[in-house]
Scaffold this motif. Sequence first.
Motif, PDB file in Angstrom:
ATOM      1  N   MET A 133      56.247  35.945  36.106  1.00  0.00           N
ATOM      2  CA  MET A 133      54.831  35.736  35.775  1.00  0.00           C
ATOM      3  C   MET A 133      53.969  36.825  36.417  1.00  0.00           C
ATOM      4  O   MET A 133      54.172  37.210  37.567  1.00  0.00           O
ATOM      5  CB  MET A 133      54.375  34.368  36.270  1.00  0.00           C
ATOM      6  N   ARG A 134      52.998  37.304  35.668  1.00  0.00           N
ATOM      7  CA  ARG A 134      52.063  38.297  36.172  1.00  0.00           C
ATOM      8  C   ARG A 134      50.651  37.938  35.713  1.00  0.00           C
ATOM      9  O   ARG A 134      50.461  37.266  34.701  1.00  0.00           O
ATOM     10  CB  ARG A 134      52.428  39.704  35.675  1.00  0.00           C
ATOM     11  N   CYS A 135      49.648  38.420  36.455  1.00  0.00           N
ATOM     12  CA  CYS A 135      48.246  38.147  36.104  1.00  0.00           C
ATOM     13  C   CYS A 135      47.390  39.260  36.688  1.00  0.00           C
ATOM     14  O   CYS A 135      47.409  39.497  37.904  1.00  0.00           O
ATOM     15  CB  CYS A 135      47.812  36.788  36.668  1.00  0.00           C
ATOM     16  N   TRP A 136      46.620  39.930  35.844  1.00  0.00           N
ATOM     17  CA  TRP A 136      45.767  41.023  36.324  1.00  0.00           C
ATOM     18  C   TRP A 136      44.506  40.515  37.014  1.00  0.00           C
ATOM     19  O   TRP A 136      43.744  41.281  37.560  1.00  0.00           O
ATOM     20  CB  TRP A 136      45.405  41.959  35.171  1.00  0.00           C
ATOM     21  N   GLY A 137      44.273  39.218  37.021  1.00  0.00           N
ATOM     22  CA  GLY A 137      43.135  38.675  37.766  1.00  0.00           C
ATOM     23  C   GLY A 137      42.164  37.963  36.851  1.00  0.00           C
ATOM     24  O   GLY A 137      42.096  38.200  35.649  1.00  0.00           O
ATOM     25  N   GLY A 138      41.394  37.074  37.467  1.00  0.00           N
ATOM     26  CA  GLY A 138      40.432  36.269  36.735  1.00  0.00           C
ATOM     27  C   GLY A 138      40.748  34.797  36.888  1.00  0.00           C
ATOM     28  O   GLY A 138      40.098  34.085  37.653  1.00  0.00           O
ATOM     29  N   PRO A 139      41.785  34.302  36.184  1.00  0.00           N
ATOM     30  CA  PRO A 139      42.105  32.873  36.269  1.00  0.00           C
ATOM     31  C   PRO A 139      42.599  32.471  37.656  1.00  0.00           C
ATOM     32  O   PRO A 139      43.213  33.274  38.373  1.00  0.00           O
ATOM     33  CB  PRO A 139      43.229  32.701  35.231  1.00  0.00           C
ATOM     34  N   HIS A 140      42.328  31.212  38.014  1.00  0.00           N
ATOM     35  CA  HIS A 140      42.927  30.589  39.187  1.00  0.00           C
ATOM     36  C   HIS A 140      43.983  29.608  38.689  1.00  0.00           C
ATOM     37  O   HIS A 140      43.728  28.813  37.787  1.00  0.00           O
ATOM     38  CB  HIS A 140      41.872  29.866  40.020  1.00  0.00           C
ATOM     39  N   HIS A 141      45.168  29.667  39.287  1.00  0.00           N
ATOM     40  CA  HIS A 141      46.313  28.911  38.798  1.00  0.00           C
ATOM     41  C   HIS A 141      46.614  27.722  39.708  1.00  0.00           C
ATOM     42  O   HIS A 141      46.432  27.796  40.930  1.00  0.00           O
ATOM     43  CB  HIS A 141      47.536  29.816  38.707  1.00  0.00           C
ATOM     44  N   ASP A 142      47.104  26.639  39.116  1.00  0.00           N
ATOM     45  CA  ASP A 142      47.419  25.433  39.875  1.00  0.00           C
ATOM     46  C   ASP A 142      48.567  25.694  40.859  1.00  0.00           C
ATOM     47  O   ASP A 142      49.483  26.476  40.590  1.00  0.00           O
ATOM     48  CB  ASP A 142      47.811  24.298  38.935  1.00  0.00           C
ATOM     49  N   PHE A 143      48.516  24.985  41.984  1.00  0.00           N
ATOM     50  CA  PHE A 143      49.519  25.146  43.028  1.00  0.00           C
ATOM     51  C   PHE A 143      50.921  24.789  42.533  1.00  0.00           C
ATOM     52  O   PHE A 143      51.916  25.357  43.004  1.00  0.00           O
ATOM     53  CB  PHE A 143      49.174  24.264  44.236  1.00  0.00           C
ATOM     54  N   GLU A 144      50.996  23.843  41.582  1.00  0.00           N
ATOM     55  CA  GLU A 144      52.296  23.338  41.154  1.00  0.00           C
ATOM     56  C   GLU A 144      53.201  24.410  40.556  1.00  0.00           C
ATOM     57  O   GLU A 144      54.419  24.267  40.529  1.00  0.00           O
ATOM     58  CB  GLU A 144      52.116  22.201  40.142  1.00  0.00           C
ATOM     59  N   GLY A 145      52.616  25.485  40.075  1.00  0.00           N
ATOM     60  CA  GLY A 145      53.417  26.522  39.434  1.00  0.00           C
ATOM     61  C   GLY A 145      53.944  27.581  40.376  1.00  0.00           C
ATOM     62  O   GLY A 145      54.534  28.571  39.920  1.00  0.00           O
ATOM     63  N   PHE A 146      53.770  27.375  41.697  1.00  0.00           N
ATOM     64  CA  PHE A 146      54.125  28.426  42.652  1.00  0.00           C
ATOM     65  C   PHE A 146      54.848  27.851  43.865  1.00  0.00           C
ATOM     66  O   PHE A 146      54.655  26.688  44.240  1.00  0.00           O
ATOM     67  CB  PHE A 146      52.859  29.139  43.139  1.00  0.00           C
ATOM     68  N   ASP A 147      55.658  28.697  44.489  1.00  0.00           N
ATOM     69  CA  ASP A 147      56.278  28.365  45.766  1.00  0.00           C
ATOM     70  C   ASP A 147      55.491  29.060  46.876  1.00  0.00           C
ATOM     71  O   ASP A 147      55.294  30.284  46.824  1.00  0.00           O
ATOM     72  CB  ASP A 147      57.723  28.859  45.813  1.00  0.00           C
ATOM     73  N   PRO A 148      55.043  28.313  47.890  1.00  0.00           N
ATOM     74  CA  PRO A 148      54.381  28.963  49.021  1.00  0.00           C
ATOM     75  C   PRO A 148      55.389  29.781  49.816  1.00  0.00           C
ATOM     76  O   PRO A 148      56.507  29.333  50.071  1.00  0.00           O
ATOM     77  CB  PRO A 148      53.838  27.791  49.841  1.00  0.00           C
ATOM     78  N   VAL A 149      55.006  30.977  50.195  1.00  0.00           N
ATOM     79  CA  VAL A 149      55.901  31.887  50.904  1.00  0.00           C
ATOM     80  C   VAL A 149      55.557  31.954  52.390  1.00  0.00           C
ATOM     81  O   VAL A 149      56.404  31.742  53.251  1.00  0.00           O
ATOM     82  CB  VAL A 149      55.843  33.302  50.289  1.00  0.00           C
ATOM     83  N   TRP A 150      54.291  32.243  52.689  1.00  0.00           N
ATOM     84  CA  TRP A 150      53.897  32.464  54.084  1.00  0.00           C
ATOM     85  C   TRP A 150      52.392  32.266  54.202  1.00  0.00           C
ATOM     86  O   TRP A 150      51.645  32.732  53.344  1.00  0.00           O
ATOM     87  CB  TRP A 150      54.265  33.874  54.536  1.00  0.00           C
TER      88      TRP A 150
END
Length: 257
Positions: free
Chosen positions: A199-216
């Motif tokens: 997944m990539r995003c050049w910026g603008g939208p804010h995405h829900d936490f559920e779609g990501f793994d926290p790293v640090w």
Amino acid sequence: MPANPAPVDLNNADDLTAEFFVRARMHALYQIMNSPVRPWPHKHLMIENVFPDDFYAELRRCMPEQGAYTPLAKTGKVAKGDYEMRAGFLLNEDHLSRVPARVARFWTGLFEEVLNAEFAEVLMGRHAADVQDRLDREGAVLTEPPRRDMILVRDGTSDGVKIHTSDPKNLLTLLFYLPEDERYVECGTTLYWPKHRDMRCWGGPHHDFEGFDPVWTMPYRPNSLFMFVKTDDSFHGVKPIQIDNLRRDLLLYYIHR
């Protein structure tokens, strides 16, 4: 560094000399330029003691009172997003008129004499290849020299800031953490890796936490800096925070097109 610096006359700015600010700029550049870039999950740096101790003590003395801030969504500095809990202090006539002379002099001096054009040029020089790679992949060209922008931000307990990659116009993003002490060290910015790894995003939208793994999560420590190269995978956000009487102070500084 004392947690509560001795009171000074906030209407007397005579000792905030050019030398005082130049010394802070040299210290900050030394700390940043000699810190290694962390390459994963995207290129970033975490730097402690970014300003001299006496400079940071003065910074804490000069934090504007709450009434000097404006809700961030009303400042024109952010697009749509989950910023309702944040307030901003800008370096414009309106905001500067709300604070004592010493406070106004400090923050204008920080922008014009510490985080100045030379500061931005040195950072851009270090990251020139990264910035050019980003522009090439985006199919964009710099038609003017990069610009600088700065805003003080204050927030507290909230549902967090959802995951994003920074404003599309930004080239380098710097988040200076400005707390009084380390009571809320766990409340820094978190880096994320999308569950759909491509997944990539050049910026603008804010995405829900559920779609990501926290790293640090960057430690929210006094006088520290989280800096990153804005790319299409520079995903970051702020986890929901539910702490009574929490106050988070940050300085956001951007080098942008």
